[in-house]
Each structure stands twice: as structure tokens, then as C-alpha cells.
Design an enzyme around this catalytic site. Structure first.
Site, PDB file in Angstrom:
ATOM      1  N   GLY A 198       0.825  -1.207   0.000  1.00 25.78           N
ATOM      2  CA  GLY A 198       0.000   0.000   0.000  1.00 25.78           C
ATOM      3  C   GLY A 198       0.855   1.251   0.000  1.00 25.78           C
ATOM      4  O   GLY A 198       2.056   1.202   0.249  1.00 25.78           O
ATOM      5  N   PHE A 202       2.531  10.088   2.729  1.00 26.39           N
ATOM      6  CA  PHE A 202       3.912  10.294   3.167  1.00 26.39           C
ATOM      7  C   PHE A 202       4.827   9.093   2.925  1.00 26.39           C
ATOM      8  O   PHE A 202       6.032   9.187   3.127  1.00 26.39           O
ATOM      9  CB  PHE A 202       3.956  10.620   4.667  1.00 26.39           C
ATOM     10  CG  PHE A 202       3.276  11.901   5.030  1.00 26.39           C
ATOM     11  CD1 PHE A 202       3.514  13.063   4.317  1.00 26.39           C
ATOM     12  CD2 PHE A 202       2.392  11.947   6.096  1.00 26.39           C
ATOM     13  CE1 PHE A 202       2.893  14.256   4.666  1.00 26.39           C
ATOM     14  CE2 PHE A 202       1.766  13.128   6.452  1.00 26.39           C
ATOM     15  CZ  PHE A 202       2.015  14.291   5.731  1.00 26.39           C
ATOM     16  N   GLY A 203       4.267   7.949   2.546  1.00 21.73           N
ATOM     17  CA  GLY A 203       5.133   6.780   2.400  1.00 21.73           C
ATOM     18  C   GLY A 203       4.392   5.526   1.993  1.00 21.73           C
ATOM     19  O   GLY A 203       3.243   5.577   1.542  1.00 21.73           O
ATOM     20  N   VAL A 205       3.575   1.066   2.613  1.00 23.43           N
ATOM     21  CA  VAL A 205       3.400  -0.025   3.580  1.00 23.43           C
ATOM     22  C   VAL A 205       3.906  -1.311   2.936  1.00 23.43           C
ATOM     23  O   VAL A 205       3.569  -1.613   1.790  1.00 23.43           O
ATOM     24  CB  VAL A 205       1.917  -0.186   3.995  1.00 23.43           C
ATOM     25  CG1 VAL A 205       1.773  -1.308   5.021  1.00 23.43           C
ATOM     26  CG2 VAL A 205       1.358   1.122   4.549  1.00 23.43           C
ATOM     27  N   LYS A 220       4.938   0.295   8.050  1.00 23.80           N
ATOM     28  CA  LYS A 220       4.524   1.555   7.437  1.00 23.80           C
ATOM     29  C   LYS A 220       5.699   2.526   7.516  1.00 23.80           C
ATOM     30  O   LYS A 220       6.113   2.924   8.609  1.00 23.80           O
ATOM     31  CB  LYS A 220       3.303   2.121   8.168  1.00 23.80           C
ATOM     32  CG  LYS A 220       2.743   3.398   7.560  1.00 23.80           C
ATOM     33  CD  LYS A 220       1.453   3.793   8.272  1.00 23.80           C
ATOM     34  CE  LYS A 220       0.818   5.023   7.654  1.00 23.80           C
ATOM     35  NZ  LYS A 220      -0.472   5.354   8.289  1.00 23.80           N
ATOM     36  N   ASP A 317     -12.043   9.225  10.991  1.00 22.77           N
ATOM     37  CA  ASP A 317     -11.910   8.889   9.558  1.00 22.77           C
ATOM     38  C   ASP A 317     -12.509   7.517   9.254  1.00 22.77           C
ATOM     39  O   ASP A 317     -11.934   6.724   8.512  1.00 22.77           O
ATOM     40  CB  ASP A 317     -10.438   8.931   9.136  1.00 22.77           C
ATOM     41  CG  ASP A 317     -10.284   9.117   7.620  1.00 22.77           C
ATOM     42  OD1 ASP A 317     -11.263   9.555   6.973  1.00 22.77           O
ATOM     43  OD2 ASP A 317      -9.205   8.818   7.087  1.00 22.77           O
TER      44      ASP A 317
END
Length: 689
Positions: A198, A202-203, A205, A220, A317
């Protein structure tokens, strides 16, 4: 070629998953090495100073309990029945059905209560007996039926039994394991990283395997440069804080964190690995869910939200894309990037996903708490049933229109919805917080009591005993292809420089969640490491019978603490020598292996005890009269902390004593004295050693 690489990455990942499930310990490519048993002297003081050497603290830790249980079952006959009784009660509490509990409760009563009563040796109160008997007569068998006995068993174990455990080798082993836990410093080398599963703002997984236990996790990784470019430092640090808040306690419905660490370029979260895809993906593949199927997901999500709210965390969320499935089909809430702690101050920021945000979140400047999550839950359940948010009619993508409808539109529920479902959704989707289900003073309990969930046993939900409506296909990676997931454009961050001030922000980022590390060890390598260490220590004991044990020298003396440290060995301060040290109120002694002469440094010769750093490692610096220095290095962080404290305390008390005693003229002498001592082989009780 790219397709072949993707297939190979998938195969490697799936093979790692299968092997990790079967025999995780066999997949461990690194070994956990326990420190010497002599670590007990330092670790016991370290733990006592922090209030950790109590029955409650040790019994409630996974490894502490396992070692305490082992001690009672193998070495303490009077405690054995109590521990066996306790374990049977714990098994009873996890039973699924009333029928199973009825049978088991009778067996427990006959074996551990009636048998003892007939023998007139039942060490429990009359009220505990009456409590259980009263329920059994009525055939009432709640999971907490034996709770009074749990309390009394613990009361019986916390006195002499616990004290005998503290004096045993099993407590020494506990100190060894705690030293390992408190000295964890993770790097990328501690993991085998597999394919990407994934990507976020910002980055990425990745699937990964922890090298020393073989357990699979999700890693992550957030890019520090990308965080700096987007000014996301607060968000990244907030996620670490929120994960630490929700990752303690037993909750199988949240993607929890076990570790956090960072490298010069990345922030890394080590999280529960979920292989089954997310509800958004399955909604698109499977189509909308029936009420019964939705009930399953709703129940598990409610327990996840309850766990967060009990810790004063509002998620903010909730949507299908953030609900991940495990390989069996059970769900967990993931991605706490927008979560917020409302224990001290309620948030008022408008954050979340349009179509799921509560009215109070959309209204600028309005403070809110967990109320926002219950509204979002209503929106999400509606989507699982209808394929769209209740405020996103005709697939509109206009965020302002979606927000306007959320604030003004009365949701019309289809006639096909059952009365129980209508009641649930109408309660959750109330715009007025004071009338919303879950916000009337009792939180999640109000939602759980909805008629829609009448058929559920919430204990069964918690134990994940209901069959999931959808089981992800085995032997597949339920994630997009690595090439479809893509990668970041390195050009974006080419001009970003990470300064010392940027790195300083992350100084306290590393974290190990104690109970999750202990659970991981217990499930994988605990028994193996203990058996190997037992064999090693037995061989050393046989060998040391001729030389004596380092600890023996401290027996019968006023030794404050003892253990291994390394000291600088020559005038050029370049070589470390490992020595065994003994701290007394007025001196520090040390020796090498075998019959090496004992050396001594008196407290009156020391001018200060400080902390310094040599080649990025923290050390102790003892400044000695005459401008000399004495540098000591410890094997672990707890040892450094405790040696520094005890040395400073001894030095301070010695200084105070000197000030109280009249000064005497002494000849100058060497600060370090070499003692001619009896070789360890000749030491015994006759000379008081």
C-alpha cells in the site's frame, strides 16, 4: 520482465506468510541472547525503583505470568492447585456457548471447590462459594461466574508464594527477559522486508518478517523529506501517539502498533498485518451487503470504536477503505493518522472524508468528541448497504454539496430496511449530538443495545466466534500489484535537506509496546530460548564450580549492586576490558576472569560521576583526583541508568560522611589500588566471603 518480478514478489511474500503461521520460530534468522544471570542484581534494583517488582505488575505481564506459573507448578507444591484452578477459570471465561460453560463450570466446581470442601481444606471465603453455588443452582453461567475466586486466588498468591518466586531462579530469568525488552533498539536490519502492499501521502506499507521471532508484520514507512515538504511533522508524530494509546489492552478490532523506530530517512511503524484487503475493495467486488452481513462488520467495528473511546481517542476517519480484513474475514480499524486525544481538550478541526464527517466536525469552531465517530459509523453502514454515502446522491463529487447535504438534509431510508435497522441508522445519523445514539451518556453501550443487535452475544463478537460473511481467497495477495501501487517521484524531494533540528523532532519517536512484544515472544521463541539458555547456564555452572561465581563475592557483605561492565583498559583510552564490578558504600571493586587481582577505587578518590558519549554510545565517566578519568560502558540502557544512579548515590553519601568526620592528614596514594586477594577457588564461608 516487470510482470515476472511482480509474480516472484507475490510468491516470496505468500511463502513467508505460510511459514510464519506454521512455525514462526523456525523462520527466525536472528537469535535473542539473554544476558548473564548476574544481571539480576542490577535489574532488580532498576525494576524496584520503578515500582515494577510487585505481584500485580509481574502477574499481569505475559512473560512474568508464564515464569511465575512455571515456578508454582514445578517448585511449589502448595501453590500448584491455586495456579491450576486459576488456569481452568481462564479457560472457562473464553468458552463460546452457555452449554459449554454449564458443563465446564460443574467440572470446576466438583474438582476445585467441592473436593476441597469435603476435605475441609478449601482456602476461600464463604461468600465466594455461595456466589458460585447460587448461580449454578439456577443454571446461570455468565463468563465472570468465578470472578470472586480469581480475586481470592491472587490474594493467596501475592504473599509468601510471590516472595519465594522473587528469591528463585525464575525471577532471575524474568530479569533477563526484561533487560532484553528494555534494551530494544530496532533498525531495518531487524526485519526482512517483502513486497509493497500500500501507499499513502507520506510513504509506503510493506509486508515484513521480524528477524528474531519470525513473526509477520506490516511496516509503514514515512519519508522524512516528504513529511517536511508537506509540513506533516505534527500529523506523523500524532499518529505515533494515537497508536501508542490504543495498542495496549486486548483489542482484536484495531490495527495496533508493536514498535516504532526511525532511520536517518524514514519513520517506521510496525503494525498488525492484515492480508484480506479492505471493505471498500470488497464492496466493489462483492456488491452491497445484506443486513445480516453488515451486522457482522458493524459489531466488530463498534468494539474497535469502544476501545478507542475508552482511551479518549476519537478516530475521525471511519469509512470502508479504512476497515481491513484479516485472512479469516474479521475486521480491524486502520490508519490513525487523523485520530485525536480528547481527554484534556476537545478538537474542533474539520478533518475526515467528505460524506462521512459529522455536522459538528463540518461546523468550524465547534468542539466535539467521540460523537463524531458514531455519525460516521451511520454513514459507513449505509454505504455497505446501498453502495454510497447517504449524503452523496447520484455520485456527486462536489465536496461543498456533500457537506451542505450533511448539514441540512434529512436522510431518507429505503422501505426495504427492517424497522430495527431504521431505528439504528436514524439514531446514529441524528444531526443533533444530544439526541444521537452513542452520545447520550453511555457511549458504545447505547449502540450495542440497539434492537438491530439483539441476536448477538457481544462476548462472542469479542472472541471473534461469529463466522465472517466473506473470507478472502487464500494463496492470493489481496492488494494491488506492486507496479499498480507505484512509487513516489524522487524528484519531488530532491531539494529537501534534513537538518539536525528536523531529526531532533523525532528523538523520542522509538517505542516498544511491552505487552505486544511479550505476546510475540511468548507465541514464538520463548520456550526455545529458555531451554537453550538453561543448557548454557548449566554448563557454565559446572565449569565455574572450580572458579567460584562472580556473585559469590558479594554474599554476606554490604554490596549495593554488582554486575558486568566494560572499562577503558590502557592509558590511550582505546581498548575496552570486560570486568565484574562490585559497588560498596565506600568503594568500587572489580576483577577479571579466574584469579586476576582484585582492583579497588575508593569513593573519596572520586570527584564526579557523569554521563558521556564515546562513538555514539553512552558511557559513565568517573573523574578521579589527579586529573585522571575512569570510563565505564554498560551492555544495556537499564544497566547504564542504574549504575549511574547507584554510583552517584554512593558517592554523594560518602561525601556527606567525610564532611561529618574530622579531617585527618593522609599521605597521597594511588587512586586505584590492586588488592591481593584469595583466589575464588579458596573462598568460602570461613572467611566471610
Amino acid at each position: 520482465m516487470a510482470d515476472l518480478e511482480a509474480v516472484l514478489a507475490d510468491v516470496s511474500y505468500l511463502m513467508a506468510m505460510e511459514k510464519s503461521k506454521a512455525t514462526p520460530a523456525a523462520r527466525a534468522s536472528k537469535k535473542i541472547l539473554l544476558p548473564e544471570p548476574s544481571i539480576r542484581s542490577v535489574m532488580q534494583k532498576y525494576l524496584e525503583d520503578r515500582g515494577e517488582v510487585t505481584f500485580e505488575k509481574i502477574f499481569s505481564q505475559k512473560l512474568g505470568y508464564l515464569l511465575f506459573r512455571d515456578f508454582c507448578l514445578k517448585h511449589l507444591e502448595e501453590a500448584k492447585p491455586l495456579v491450576e484452578f486459576y488456569e481452568e477459570i481462564k479457560k472457562y471465561e473464553k468458552l463460546e456457548t452457555e452449554e459449554e460453560r454449564l458443563v465446564c463450570s460443574r467440572e470446576i466446581f466438583d474438582t476445585y471447590i467441592m473436593k476441597e470442601l469435603l476435605a475441609c481444606s478449601h482456602p476461600f471465603s464463604k461468600s465466594a462459594i455461595e456466589h458460585v453455588q447460587g448461580h449454578l443452582v439456577k443454571k446461570q453461567v455468565p463468563p465472570d461466574l468465578f470472578q470472586p475466586y480469581i480475586e481470592e486466588i491472587c490474594q493467596n498468591l501475592r504473599g509468601d508464594v510471590f516472595q519465594k518466586f522473587i528469591e528463585s531462579d525464575k525471577f532471575t530469568r524474568f530479569c533477563q527477559w526484561k533487560n532484553v525488552e528494555l534494551n530494544i533498539h530496532l533498525t531495518m536490519n531487524d526485519f526482512s522486508v517483502h513486497r509493497i502492499i500500500g501507499r499513502g501521502g507520506f510513504g509506503e506499507v510493506y509486508g515484513c518478517r521480524k528477524a528474531d521471532t519470525g513473526k509477520m508484520y506490516a511496516m509503514k514507512c514515512l519519508d522524512k523529506k516528504r513529511i517536511k515538504m508537506k509540513q506533516g511533522e505534527t500529523l506523523a508524530l500524532n499518529e505515533r501517539i494515537m497508536l501508542s494509546l490504543v495498542s495496549t489492552g486486548d483489542c482484536p478490532f484495531i490495527v495496533c502498533m508493536s514498535y516504532a523506530f526511525h532511520t536517518p530517512d524514514k519513520l517506521s511503524f510496525i503494525l498488525d498485518l492484515m492480508n484480506g484487503g479492505d471493505l471498500h475493495y470488497h464492496l466493489s467486488q462483492h456488491g452491497v451487503f445484506s443486513e445480516a452481513d453488515m451486522r457482522f462488520y458493524a459489531a466488530e467495528i463498534i468494539l474497535g470504536l469502544e476501545h478507542m473511546h475508552n482511551r479518549f481517542v476519537v478516530y475521525r476517519d471511519l469509512k470502508p477503505a479504512n476497515i481491513l480484513l484479516d485472512e479469516h474475514g474479521h475486521v480491524r480499524i486502520s490508519d490513525l493518522g487523523l485520530a485525536c486525544d480528547f481527554s484534556k481538550k476537545k478538537p474542533h478541526a474539520s478533518v475526515g472524508t467528505h460524506g462521512y464527517m459529522a455536522p459538528e466536525v463540518l461546523q468550524k469552531g465547534v468542539a466535539y468528541d467521540s460523537s463524531a465517530d458514531w455519525f460516521s459509523l451511520g454513514c459507513m453502514l449505509f454505504k455497505l448497504l446501498r453502495g454510497h454515502s447517504p449524503f452523496r446522491q447520484h455520485k456527486t463529487k462536489d465536496k461543498h454539496e456533500i457537506d451542505r447535504m450533511t448539514l441540512t438534509m434529512a436522510v431518507e431510508l429505503p422501505d426495504s430496511f427492517s424497522p430495527e435497522l431504521r431505528s439504528l441508522l436514524e439514531g446514529l445519523l441524528q444531526r443533533d449530538v444530544n439526541r444521537r445514539l452513542g452520545c447520550l451518556g453511555r457511549g458504545a453501550q447505547e449502540v450495542k443495545e440497539s434492537p438491530f443487535f439483539r441476536s448477538l452475544d457481544w462476548q462472542m463478537v469479542f472472541l471473534q466466534k461469529y463466522p465472517p460473511p466473506l473470507i478472502p481467497p487464500r494463496g492470493e495477495v489481496n492488494a494491488a500489484d506492486a507496479f499498480d501501487i507505484g512509487s513516489f517521484d524522487e524528484e519531488d524531494t530532491k531539494g529537501i535537506k534534513l537538518l539536525d533540528s528536523d531529526q531532533e523532532l523525532y528523538r523520542n519517536f522509538p517505542l516498544t509496546i511491552s505487552e505486544r512484544w511479550q505476546q510475540e515472544v511468548a507465541e514464538t521463541v520463548f520456550d526455545t530460548i529458555n531451554a537453550e539458555t538453561d543448557r548454557l547456564e548449566a554448563r557454565k555452572k559446572t565449569k565455574n564450580k572450580q572458579l567460584g561465581h562472580e556473585e559469590d563475592y558479594a554474599l554476606g557483605k554490604d554490596c549495593i549492586m554488582h554486575g558486568y561492565m566494560s572499562k577503558m583498559g590502557n592509558p590511550f583510552l582505546t581498548q575496552w576490558q570486560r570486568r565484574y564490578f562490585y559497588l560498596f558504600p565506600n568503594r568500587l571493586e572489580w576483577r577479571g576472569e579466574g584469579e586476576a587481582p582484585q582492583s579497588l577505587l575508593t569513593m573519596e578518590e572520586i570527584q564526579s560521576v557523569e554521563e558521556t558519549q564515546i562513538k555514539e554510545r553512552k558511557c559513565l565517566l568517573l573523574k578521579i583526583r589527579g586529573g585522571k578519568q575512569f570510563v565505564l560502558q554498560c551492555d544495556s540502557d537499564p544497566e547504564l541508568v542504574q549504575w549511574k544512579k547507584e554510583l552517584r548515590d554512593a558517592y554523594r553519601e560518602a561525601q556527606q560522611l567525610v564532611q561529618r568526620v574530622p579531617k585527618m592528614k593522609n599521605k597521597p596514594r594511588s587512586p586505584v589500588v590492586e588488592l591481593s586477594k584469595v583466589p575464588l577457588i579458596q573462598r568460602g564461608s570461613a572467611n566471610g566471603l
